[in-house]
Design a protein around this motif. Sequence first.
Motif, PDB file in Angstrom:
ATOM      1  N   GLY A  41      56.290  39.542  49.584  1.00 17.47           N
ATOM      2  CA  GLY A  41      57.806  40.305  49.080  1.00 17.47           C
ATOM      3  C   GLY A  41      57.255  41.312  48.726  1.00 17.47           C
ATOM      4  O   GLY A  41      58.347  42.622  48.861  1.00 17.47           O
ATOM      5  N   GLY A  42      56.974  41.958  48.811  1.00 14.08           N
ATOM      6  CA  GLY A  42      55.678  43.519  49.227  1.00 14.08           C
ATOM      7  C   GLY A  42      55.446  44.009  47.349  1.00 14.08           C
ATOM      8  O   GLY A  42      55.300  45.621  47.489  1.00 14.08           O
ATOM      9  N   LYS A  43      55.546  43.172  46.659  1.00 17.33           N
ATOM     10  CA  LYS A  43      55.429  43.726  45.394  1.00 17.33           C
ATOM     11  C   LYS A  43      53.977  43.661  45.028  1.00 17.33           C
ATOM     12  O   LYS A  43      53.042  42.881  45.219  1.00 17.33           O
ATOM     13  CB  LYS A  43      55.872  42.818  44.604  1.00 17.33           C
ATOM     14  CG  LYS A  43      55.671  43.096  42.972  1.00 17.33           C
ATOM     15  CD  LYS A  43      56.533  42.418  41.618  1.00 17.33           C
ATOM     16  CE  LYS A  43      56.219  42.918  40.578  1.00 17.33           C
ATOM     17  NZ  LYS A  43      56.806  41.577  39.160  1.00 17.33           N
ATOM     18  N   THR A  44      53.597  44.275  44.187  1.00 13.97           N
ATOM     19  CA  THR A  44      51.745  44.910  44.172  1.00 13.97           C
ATOM     20  C   THR A  44      51.938  44.667  42.557  1.00 13.97           C
ATOM     21  O   THR A  44      52.545  45.679  42.002  1.00 13.97           O
ATOM     22  CB  THR A  44      51.540  46.484  44.620  1.00 13.97           C
ATOM     23  OG1 THR A  44      51.502  46.038  45.909  1.00 13.97           O
ATOM     24  CG2 THR A  44      49.697  45.960  44.484  1.00 13.97           C
ATOM     25  N   THR A  45      50.386  43.705  42.494  1.00 16.39           N
ATOM     26  CA  THR A  45      50.376  43.330  41.247  1.00 16.39           C
ATOM     27  C   THR A  45      48.876  44.197  40.398  1.00 16.39           C
ATOM     28  O   THR A  45      48.059  44.185  41.405  1.00 16.39           O
ATOM     29  CB  THR A  45      50.380  41.945  40.458  1.00 16.39           C
ATOM     30  OG1 THR A  45      49.279  41.121  41.279  1.00 16.39           O
ATOM     31  CG2 THR A  45      51.645  41.226  40.619  1.00 16.39           C
ATOM     32  N   GLY A  46      49.219  44.361  39.324  1.00 16.85           N
ATOM     33  CA  GLY A  46      47.366  44.845  38.731  1.00 16.85           C
ATOM     34  C   GLY A  46      46.326  43.981  39.606  1.00 16.85           C
ATOM     35  O   GLY A  46      46.428  43.345  39.893  1.00 16.85           O
ATOM     36  N   GLY A  47      45.356  44.225  39.502  1.00 13.54           N
ATOM     37  CA  GLY A  47      43.510  44.165  40.268  1.00 13.54           C
ATOM     38  C   GLY A  47      43.596  43.219  39.400  1.00 13.54           C
ATOM     39  O   GLY A  47      44.026  42.197  38.293  1.00 13.54           O
ATOM     40  N   VAL A  48      42.416  42.233  39.985  1.00 15.99           N
ATOM     41  CA  VAL A  48      42.239  41.157  39.376  1.00 15.99           C
ATOM     42  C   VAL A  48      41.173  41.830  38.637  1.00 15.99           C
ATOM     43  O   VAL A  48      39.612  42.563  39.371  1.00 15.99           O
ATOM     44  CB  VAL A  48      42.282  39.956  40.825  1.00 15.99           C
ATOM     45  CG1 VAL A  48      42.755  39.919  41.007  1.00 15.99           C
ATOM     46  CG2 VAL A  48      41.154  41.128  41.781  1.00 15.99           C
ATOM     47  N   PRO A  49      40.140  40.705  37.912  1.00 17.23           N
ATOM     48  CA  PRO A  49      39.012  40.692  36.943  1.00 17.23           C
ATOM     49  C   PRO A  49      37.900  40.893  37.814  1.00 17.23           C
ATOM     50  O   PRO A  49      37.590  39.871  39.741  1.00 17.23           O
ATOM     51  CB  PRO A  49      38.809  39.868  36.057  1.00 17.23           C
ATOM     52  CG  PRO A  49      40.294  39.272  36.158  1.00 17.23           C
ATOM     53  CD  PRO A  49      40.769  39.724  37.052  1.00 17.23           C
ATOM     54  N   ALA A  50      37.012  42.156  37.746  1.00 12.38           N
ATOM     55  CA  ALA A  50      35.511  41.653  38.412  1.00 12.38           C
ATOM     56  C   ALA A  50      34.401  41.934  37.576  1.00 12.38           C
ATOM     57  O   ALA A  50      34.788  42.073  36.655  1.00 12.38           O
ATOM     58  CB  ALA A  50      35.758  43.148  39.242  1.00 12.38           C
ATOM     59  N   ILE A  51      33.771  41.401  38.682  1.00  7.28           N
ATOM     60  CA  ILE A  51      32.036  40.698  37.905  1.00  7.28           C
ATOM     61  C   ILE A  51      31.417  41.466  38.803  1.00  7.28           C
ATOM     62  O   ILE A  51      31.036  41.501  39.797  1.00  7.28           O
ATOM     63  CB  ILE A  51      31.810  39.658  37.640  1.00  7.28           C
ATOM     64  CG1 ILE A  51      32.847  38.369  36.617  1.00  7.28           C
ATOM     65  CG2 ILE A  51      30.115  39.457  37.476  1.00  7.28           C
ATOM     66  CD1 ILE A  51      32.695  37.226  37.317  1.00  7.28           C
ATOM     67  N   SER A  52      30.383  42.946  37.754  1.00  6.16           N
ATOM     68  CA  SER A  52      29.725  43.232  38.988  1.00  6.16           C
ATOM     69  C   SER A  52      27.935  43.338  38.054  1.00  6.16           C
ATOM     70  O   SER A  52      27.872  43.187  37.239  1.00  6.16           O
ATOM     71  CB  SER A  52      29.753  44.684  39.043  1.00  6.16           C
ATOM     72  OG  SER A  52      29.929  45.669  38.087  1.00  6.16           O
ATOM     73  N   GLY A  53      26.689  44.019  38.803  1.00  8.56           N
ATOM     74  CA  GLY A  53      25.628  43.575  38.744  1.00  8.56           C
ATOM     75  C   GLY A  53      24.767  45.073  39.781  1.00  8.56           C
ATOM     76  O   GLY A  53      25.032  45.138  40.553  1.00  8.56           O
ATOM     77  N   ASP A  54      23.331  45.006  39.181  1.00  6.79           N
ATOM     78  CA  ASP A  54      22.837  45.951  39.824  1.00  6.79           C
ATOM     79  C   ASP A  54      21.397  45.405  39.176  1.00  6.79           C
ATOM     80  O   ASP A  54      20.764  45.297  38.115  1.00  6.79           O
ATOM     81  CB  ASP A  54      23.237  47.192  39.759  1.00  6.79           C
ATOM     82  CG  ASP A  54      22.979  47.874  38.703  1.00  6.79           C
ATOM     83  OD1 ASP A  54      21.694  48.795  38.471  1.00  6.79           O
ATOM     84  OD2 ASP A  54      23.595  47.902  37.623  1.00  6.79           O
ATOM     85  N   ILE A  55      20.941  46.033  40.262  1.00  6.52           N
ATOM     86  CA  ILE A  55      19.268  45.913  39.907  1.00  6.52           C
ATOM     87  C   ILE A  55      18.034  47.452  40.333  1.00  6.52           C
ATOM     88  O   ILE A  55      19.004  48.031  41.496  1.00  6.52           O
ATOM     89  CB  ILE A  55      18.416  44.542  40.105  1.00  6.52           C
ATOM     90  CG1 ILE A  55      16.288  45.105  39.919  1.00  6.52           C
ATOM     91  CG2 ILE A  55      18.455  44.339  41.745  1.00  6.52           C
ATOM     92  CD1 ILE A  55      15.998  43.347  40.179  1.00  6.52           C
ATOM     93  N   SER A  56      17.463  48.250  39.868  1.00  6.39           N
ATOM     94  CA  SER A  56      17.458  49.474  40.546  1.00  6.39           C
ATOM     95  C   SER A  56      15.618  49.182  40.078  1.00  6.39           C
ATOM     96  O   SER A  56      15.308  49.245  39.419  1.00  6.39           O
ATOM     97  CB  SER A  56      18.526  50.712  40.167  1.00  6.39           C
ATOM     98  OG  SER A  56      18.230  51.103  38.604  1.00  6.39           O
ATOM     99  N   VAL A  57      15.502  50.157  41.699  1.00 12.40           N
ATOM    100  CA  VAL A  57      13.990  50.457  40.572  1.00 12.40           C
ATOM    101  C   VAL A  57      13.643  52.362  41.321  1.00 12.40           C
ATOM    102  O   VAL A  57      13.872  52.887  42.638  1.00 12.40           O
ATOM    103  CB  VAL A  57      12.507  49.478  42.215  1.00 12.40           C
ATOM    104  CG1 VAL A  57      11.049  50.678  41.734  1.00 12.40           C
ATOM    105  CG2 VAL A  57      13.131  48.598  41.840  1.00 12.40           C
ATOM    106  N   SER A  58      12.697  53.006  40.445  1.00  9.41           N
ATOM    107  CA  SER A  58      12.836  53.895  40.479  1.00  9.41           C
ATOM    108  C   SER A  58      11.284  54.852  39.701  1.00  9.41           C
ATOM    109  O   SER A  58      10.372  53.680  39.257  1.00  9.41           O
ATOM    110  CB  SER A  58      13.475  55.137  39.484  1.00  9.41           C
ATOM    111  OG  SER A  58      13.344  55.054  38.270  1.00  9.41           O
ATOM    112  N   ALA A  59      10.865  55.693  40.716  1.00  6.21           N
ATOM    113  CA  ALA A  59       9.287  56.389  40.308  1.00  6.21           C
ATOM    114  C   ALA A  59       9.584  57.829  41.118  1.00  6.21           C
ATOM    115  O   ALA A  59       9.761  57.740  42.066  1.00  6.21           O
ATOM    116  CB  ALA A  59       8.693  55.729  41.141  1.00  6.21           C
ATOM    117  N   ALA A  60       8.996  58.813  39.504  1.00  8.66           N
ATOM    118  CA  ALA A  60       8.792  59.542  40.431  1.00  8.66           C
ATOM    119  C   ALA A  60      10.075  60.639  40.813  1.00  8.66           C
ATOM    120  O   ALA A  60      10.072  61.973  42.115  1.00  8.66           O
ATOM    121  CB  ALA A  60       7.023  60.027  41.608  1.00  8.66           C
ATOM    122  N   GLY A  61      10.838  60.787  40.307  1.00 10.65           N
ATOM    123  CA  GLY A  61      11.980  61.092  41.066  1.00 10.65           C
ATOM    124  C   GLY A  61      12.896  59.998  41.891  1.00 10.65           C
ATOM    125  O   GLY A  61      14.136  60.100  42.391  1.00 10.65           O
ATOM    126  N   ALA A  62      12.217  59.196  42.675  1.00  2.05           N
ATOM    127  CA  ALA A  62      12.589  58.635  43.469  1.00  2.05           C
ATOM    128  C   ALA A  62      13.301  56.741  42.584  1.00  2.05           C
ATOM    129  O   ALA A  62      12.919  56.389  42.280  1.00  2.05           O
ATOM    130  CB  ALA A  62      11.987  58.281  44.517  1.00  2.05           C
TER     131      ALA A  62
END
Length: 162
Positions: A41-62
């Motif tokens: 019908g064109g009605k927009t409802t609020g967002g659905v829940p989201a699950i997120s995650g990350d993994i990162s590696v760093s060394a000497a600024g990189a």
Amino acid sequence: MTAGLVGTTTTQAEVEVSASAGVANMYLWRGQDLGAVTDTGGKTTGGVPAISGDISVSAAGAYGGVWTSSGDANSGQEYDIYAGYGGEAGAISYDVSIWAYVYPDGGTSDGTFGDNSEIIVSLGAAGASVGIYKQVGDAVDNDNMFYTLGYGMGSFSGTVGI
């Protein structure tokens, strides 16, 4: 005559690995609710829940890593691959990175690396920061740039984006 030992030392960059996970009531990205659902019908409802995650590696600024989310209502599952370098030159901080936003099920990307990517450059000094986000890759839209301006003091900070 004296004999001495000549020694050499090598330093190895300290490698840091970090990971996180989160749950949110909506997927808000640059002021847009990506989890919003529009019914027939064109009605927009609020967002659905989201699950997120990350993994990162760093060394000497990189640094580099992968971030993933249950995605938005229209594009589905998302994962982002990123790499960059940051540091300080005197009182000025800097960071340059590239991000590839990948949607394996299609969405706003055909599921290939670089289809929807950005180069991000940010500078900071005295609590203030500015960022420029420029789209690159196969889906380049030269009018698609995003800018941020931020300021932080103690435990409080704020950022606005256009």
